[in-house]
Design an enzyme around this catalytic site. Structure first.
Site, mmCIF file in Angstrom:
data_model
loop_
_atom_site.group_PDB
_atom_site.id
_atom_site.type_symbol
_atom_site.label_atom_id
_atom_site.label_comp_id
_atom_site.label_asym_id
_atom_site.label_seq_id
_atom_site.Cartn_x
_atom_site.Cartn_y
_atom_site.Cartn_z
ATOM 1 N N LYS A 143 0.841 -1.206 0.000
ATOM 2 C CA LYS A 143 0.000 0.000 0.000
ATOM 3 C C LYS A 143 0.880 1.262 0.000
ATOM 4 O O LYS A 143 2.099 1.178 0.140
ATOM 5 C CB LYS A 143 -0.921 -0.001 1.214
ATOM 6 C CG LYS A 143 -1.662 -1.306 1.456
ATOM 7 C CD LYS A 143 -2.875 -1.506 0.563
ATOM 8 C CE LYS A 143 -3.525 -2.844 0.865
ATOM 9 N NZ LYS A 143 -4.710 -3.123 0.079
HETATM 10 C C1 LIG Z 1 -5.618 -4.241 0.589
HETATM 11 C C2 LIG Z 1 -7.080 -4.103 0.519
HETATM 12 C C3 LIG Z 1 -7.912 -4.559 1.540
HETATM 13 C C4 LIG Z 1 -7.469 -5.429 2.683
HETATM 14 O O1 LIG Z 1 -6.384 -5.048 3.367
HETATM 15 P P1 LIG Z 1 -5.484 -6.137 4.139
HETATM 16 O O2 LIG Z 1 -4.696 -5.296 5.058
HETATM 17 O O3 LIG Z 1 -4.686 -6.848 3.119
HETATM 18 O O4 LIG Z 1 -6.412 -7.045 4.880
HETATM 19 C C5 LIG Z 1 -9.268 -4.302 1.428
HETATM 20 N N1 LIG Z 1 -9.782 -3.662 0.377
HETATM 21 C C6 LIG Z 1 -9.021 -3.234 -0.638
HETATM 22 C C7 LIG Z 1 -9.665 -2.526 -1.777
HETATM 23 C C8 LIG Z 1 -7.648 -3.461 -0.603
HETATM 24 O O5 LIG Z 1 -6.881 -3.087 -1.639
#
Ligand SMILES: *Cc1c(COP(=O)(O)O)cnc(C)c1O
Length: 379
Positions: free
Chosen positions: A191
């Site tokens: 992210k």
């Molecule tokens: C990454 C992501 C999540 C979940 O996050 P995690 O920390 O991997 O559980 C949820 N929604 C979207 C759109 C994402 O890109």
């Protein structure tokens, strides 16, 4: 990137990589030296900084973005017999959180430009059992919140925001995550900023914030003892090591975002001359924060061949996203079929995400672009 087998291929560069400095390393080491590894001051400070950055009253740190989404759905008392409108063009967790509480996701096709929920399609999907709209800001591009909030107000629906790919993104000058009753962020290493694993819920609602703190901590209320549990809860706590890492990253967030911006413009400047590619672009009156650098290939190209060419040349790519409604268990449980959401499916078949992170150097971008150019010329 972590979490995925790279098979026999030796990549020349990573698909994504956390953008970390000395300060992050020192912060995590300090936690280890101090021995407060959970339920400590790092988490509280990280929460304060994220809430203040996005402009929300409360931040509640949890163990992942998925956990954050789950707690929002639980707090909303959305469950068996309830329907929630959401997008099929997303990471699977944004719909799975509804299944955890036995609610039914009702998918609505996307706008082909923003790649987010198309507000014009929402109202015809609303039924008496519809309780909420779960908005996703995909790839850091804010959804059309004015139109969505207008529908939600008129039809008395709750709005929840999955801003897991969009920290720092703005719609009409306001940061995403603050439009719905609650918003979620995720801090997996791919992210815009990371805490290793981790997530954060932001809300202005004091009762919900209290509830989130209880739900993430085995259902303990503020006055409860260690073995007193006022409600069914979960262990969705964040570790102090993660919070320390996240605390430093959120204090650097604008720098991290501008480093990603710079890499994205290196890509766009090189790829804009290529025929048959649609490049990512921020929509008017929004600030996009770069989660991935994702191009779309015109229909006459074979994405599989182009991907294979890049792979063979040591360049990792992804085909974000596989539509959620076509995942095997969604098809089985809800009877979805190919063709149900044609815009989502058409776009999903055309996307190519290129290696992307804030620490990329211009030579790496050049290598990817040269290889892509050669792959495209070969069709
Ligand atoms: C990454 C992501 C999540 C979940 O996050 P995690 O920390 O991997 O559980 C949820 N929604 C979207 C759109 C994402 O890109």
């Amino acid at each position: 990137m972590n979490g995925e087998s790279q098979g026999a291929v030796r990549y020349k560069l990573p698909f994504s990589r956390a953008d970390l400095g000395e300060e992050e390393m020192a912060a995590v080491l300090d936690v280890l030296k101090n021995r407060v590894l959970a339920l400590g001051p790092q988490t509280e400070e990280f929460e304060r900084r994220v809430a203040s950055y996005v402009g929300a009253r409360h931040g509640v740190a949890v163990s992942s973005g998925t956990a954050a989404l789950h707690l929002c759905v639980a707090a909303a008392h959305v469950g068996e017999g309830d329907e929630v409108i959401t997008t099929p063009f997303s990471f699977v967790a944004s719909a799975n959180c509804l299944l955890y509480e036995r609610a039914r996701p009702v998918f609505v096709d996307i706008d082909p430009v923003s790649l987010n929920l198309d507000p014009a399609r929402i109202e015809s999907a609303i039924r008496p059992s519809t309780r909420a709209i779960l908005v996703v800001h995909i790839f850091g591009q804010p959804a059309d919140m004015d139109a969505i909030l207008d529908i939600a107000r008129r039809r008395r629906l709750l709005v929840l925001e999955d801003a897991c790919e969009a920290i720092g993104a703005e719609y009409h000058g306001r940061r995403v995550g603050t439009f719905g009753r609650a918003g979620t962020f995720a801090f997996f290493p791919n992210k815009q900023m990371t805490s290793g694993e981790g997530g954060m819920i932001v809300t202005d609602d004091d009762n919900w914030a209290r509830l989130f703190r209880s739900l993430r901590n085995q259902g303990r209320d503020a006055g409860d003892g260690w073995l007193q549990h006022s409600r069914l809860g979960y262990n969705y706590r964040m570790t102090e090591m993660s919070a320390a890492l996240g605390r430093v990253q959120i204090s650097r967030i604008e720098e991290l975002l501008s480093r990603r911006n710079r890499v994205a413009s290196w890509y766009s400047n090189r790829l804009k001359e290529l025929d048959g590619l649609t490049l990512p672009q921020a929509l008017p009156e929004t600030r996009l924060t770069w989660f991935v650098y994702l191009v779309r290939l015109d229909a006459h190209f074979s994405r599989d061949r182009i991907r294979a060419h890049l792979e063979a040349a040591g360049i990792p790519t992804r085909d974000y996203f596989a539509p959620i409604h076509l995942q095997r268990f969604y098809r089985k449980q809800f009877g979805y079929e190919p063709g149900d959401f044609p815009i989502t499916e058409k776009i999903a078949a055309s996307t190519l995400a290129l290696p992307f992170h804030g620490g990329m150097v211009e030579g790496e971008v050049e290598l990817v672009c040269q290889t892509l150019r050669a792959a495209i010329q070969r069709g």
